[in-house]
Design an enzyme around this catalytic site. Structure first.
Site, mmCIF file in Angstrom:
data_model
loop_
_atom_site.group_PDB
_atom_site.id
_atom_site.type_symbol
_atom_site.label_atom_id
_atom_site.label_comp_id
_atom_site.label_asym_id
_atom_site.label_seq_id
_atom_site.Cartn_x
_atom_site.Cartn_y
_atom_site.Cartn_z
ATOM 1 N N SER A 12 0.850 -1.204 0.000
ATOM 2 C CA SER A 12 0.000 0.000 0.000
ATOM 3 C C SER A 12 0.881 1.248 0.000
ATOM 4 O O SER A 12 0.382 2.351 -0.248
ATOM 5 C CB SER A 12 -0.931 -0.004 1.218
ATOM 6 O OG SER A 12 -0.202 -0.230 2.409
ATOM 7 N N GLU A 14 -9.394 -9.833 3.663
ATOM 8 C CA GLU A 14 -9.722 -8.452 3.306
ATOM 9 C C GLU A 14 -11.086 -8.374 2.625
ATOM 10 O O GLU A 14 -11.355 -9.086 1.640
ATOM 11 C CB GLU A 14 -8.635 -7.856 2.382
ATOM 12 C CG GLU A 14 -8.951 -6.409 1.992
ATOM 13 C CD GLU A 14 -7.764 -5.614 1.482
ATOM 14 O OE1 GLU A 14 -6.623 -6.124 1.511
ATOM 15 O OE2 GLU A 14 -7.984 -4.457 1.069
HETATM 16 O O1 KIV Z 1 -0.499 -3.438 1.518
HETATM 17 C C1 KIV Z 1 -1.172 -3.385 2.552
HETATM 18 O O2 KIV Z 1 -1.133 -2.403 3.293
HETATM 19 C C2 KIV Z 1 -2.021 -4.526 2.880
HETATM 20 C C3 KIV Z 1 -2.931 -4.419 4.048
HETATM 21 C C4 KIV Z 1 -3.938 -3.390 3.897
HETATM 22 C C5 KIV Z 1 -3.493 -5.733 4.465
HETATM 23 O O3 KIV Z 1 -1.959 -5.515 2.215
#
Ligand code: KIV
Length: 287
Positions: free
Chosen positions: A63, A204
Site C-alpha cells: 500500500s 480483506e
Molecule cells: O499493503 C497493505 O497495506 C495490505 C494491508 C492493507 C493488508 O496488504
C-alpha cells in the site's frame, strides 16, 4: 551472538527491550483469545511510535505505492522499494522497544512468475530488509510456494478476499465472498494455505460472518481488514486510520485521530479498541 529479544536485528545493542513478538506469540494469542493489533508502517519514525504504542505487528504493505508514492494502485511497487521501507521500519522498531514483529509484503510480480524467483525475493525481504515474515496475496495456487518458504525458514502471511494486486482482474475494489460459491472457494483457499504452513492469514473485505467462520475453522490467526470483529486481529492502513488519506474512505476505516490529541494516542486508542473487540463495530464498519 545473542538470542535475546531482537537479536540479529539492525541497529544498536538491544538493552532493556520487551520480548519480541513472533508468529508463535501470535498463535498463542489466538488460542488465549487475545486480539492482535496490526497496522501498516513505512518509515522509522512511525515504526518507533507504533512499537511504543503497543502494536503487535507492523506490516510494511505494498500500500506504500498509494500512500507514500502517490500511485493509483499497488502494482508499480518493486522489491527495491519494499526492501528500503522494510529496513527503515525494522530500524524504527529497534529504536523503540524492539517488540513488534515486522512483516514485509511481496510486491506484484515478485512471486508470481517462478518459484525460484519467489523464494529469492522472500529471502531478500528477510536478509536485506530485516523483515521477520513475508506476506503474499492469493490462495491455493500458492500453497506449494508457502510450503517451500515455510520449510526454508520464512514465515508466511497469506492474504485472501480482496487482493489489491488483482484489482484489474477483480474489476475494482469490491467485497469478495458474497455468494455461497465464492464463500466456499475462500474457505477452501484458507484451509489449503493453513495446511501448507502459512503462519497468519489476512482476510480483506469479506462478509463478517464468513470471516468468523474461517477464523473458527483454522488453527492460525486471521487478521481482518473490512472483515468484521470476529477475526483474531485487525489491520488498517496507517494513513487511513490517522485521517491523512484524501477522498472517500472505505466503510471499514475509522479515523482514530478524532477524539485523540496526538498520533501516539490515536495509535494507542486503535490498539486498545482492537484488544477490547470494540473495533470494528460490525454495525458501522462491517459488511
Ligand atoms: O499493503 C497493505 O497495506 C495490505 C494491508 C492493507 C493488508 O496488504
Amino acid at each position: 551472538m545473542g538470542y535475546g529479544p531482537g537479536a540479529g536485528q539492525p541497529g544498536q545493542a538491544n538493552l532493556n527491550k520487551r520480548s519480541k513478538v513472533t508468529h508463535l506469540t501470535l498463535r498463542s494469542m489466538k488460542e488465549q483469545g487475545e486480539r492482535i493489533a496490526m497496522l501498516t508502517a513505512y518509515d522509522a519514525s512511525f515504526a518507533r511510535l507504533l512499537d511504543q504504542a503497543g502494536a503487535d505487528v507492523l506490516l510494511v504493505g505494498d500500500s506504500l505505492g498509494m500512500v507514500i508514492q502517490g500511485q493509483d494502485n499497488t502494482l508499480p511497487v518493486t522489491m527495491e522499494h519494499m526492501i528500503y521501507h522494510c529496513q527503515a521500519v525494522a530500524r524504527g522498531v529497534m529504536a523503540a522497544t524492539g517488540r513488534a514483529m515486522v512483516v514485509g509484503d511481496l510486491p506484484f510480480m515478485s512471486y508470481q512468475s517462478s518459484e525460484d524467483e519467489a523464494l529469492r525475493n522472500a529471502g531478500r525481504l528477510l536478509k536485506e530488509g530485516y523483515a521477520e515474515a513475508v506476506k503474499l496475496e492469493g490462495g491455493a495456487e500458492y500453497a506449494d510456494l508457502v510450503r517451500k518458504m515455510t520449510r526454508i525458514g520464512i514465515p508466511v502471511m497469506g492474504h485472501i478476499g480482496l487482493t489489491p494486486q488483482s484489482v484489474h482482474a477483480l474489476g475494482g475494489y469490491r467485497i469478495q465472498g458474497k455468494t455461497d460459491e465464492a464463500a466456499a472457494t475462500l474457505k477452501a483457499h484458507s484451509r489449503e494455505l493453513a495446511d501448507a504452513g502459512a503462519a497468519l492469514l489476512v482476510l480483506e473485505l469479506i462478509p463478517s460472518a464468513l470471516a468468523a467462520e474461517v477464523t473458527a475453522s483454522l488453527p492460525i490467526p486471521t487478521i481482518g481488514i473490512g472483515a468484521g470483529v470476529d477475526c483474531s486481529g485487525q489491520v488498517l492502513v496507517l494513513h487511513d486510520m490517522l485521517g491523512i488519506t484524501r477522498g472517500k474512505l472505505p466503510r471499514f476505516v475509522k479515523n482514530f485521530m478524532v477524539g485523540n490529541d496526538s498520533i501516539e494516542n490515536a495509535i494507542r486508542a486503535y490498539v486498545a479498541e482492537v484488544k477490547a473487540k470494540t473495533f470494528p463495530d460490525n454495525a458501522i464498519h462491517g459488511y
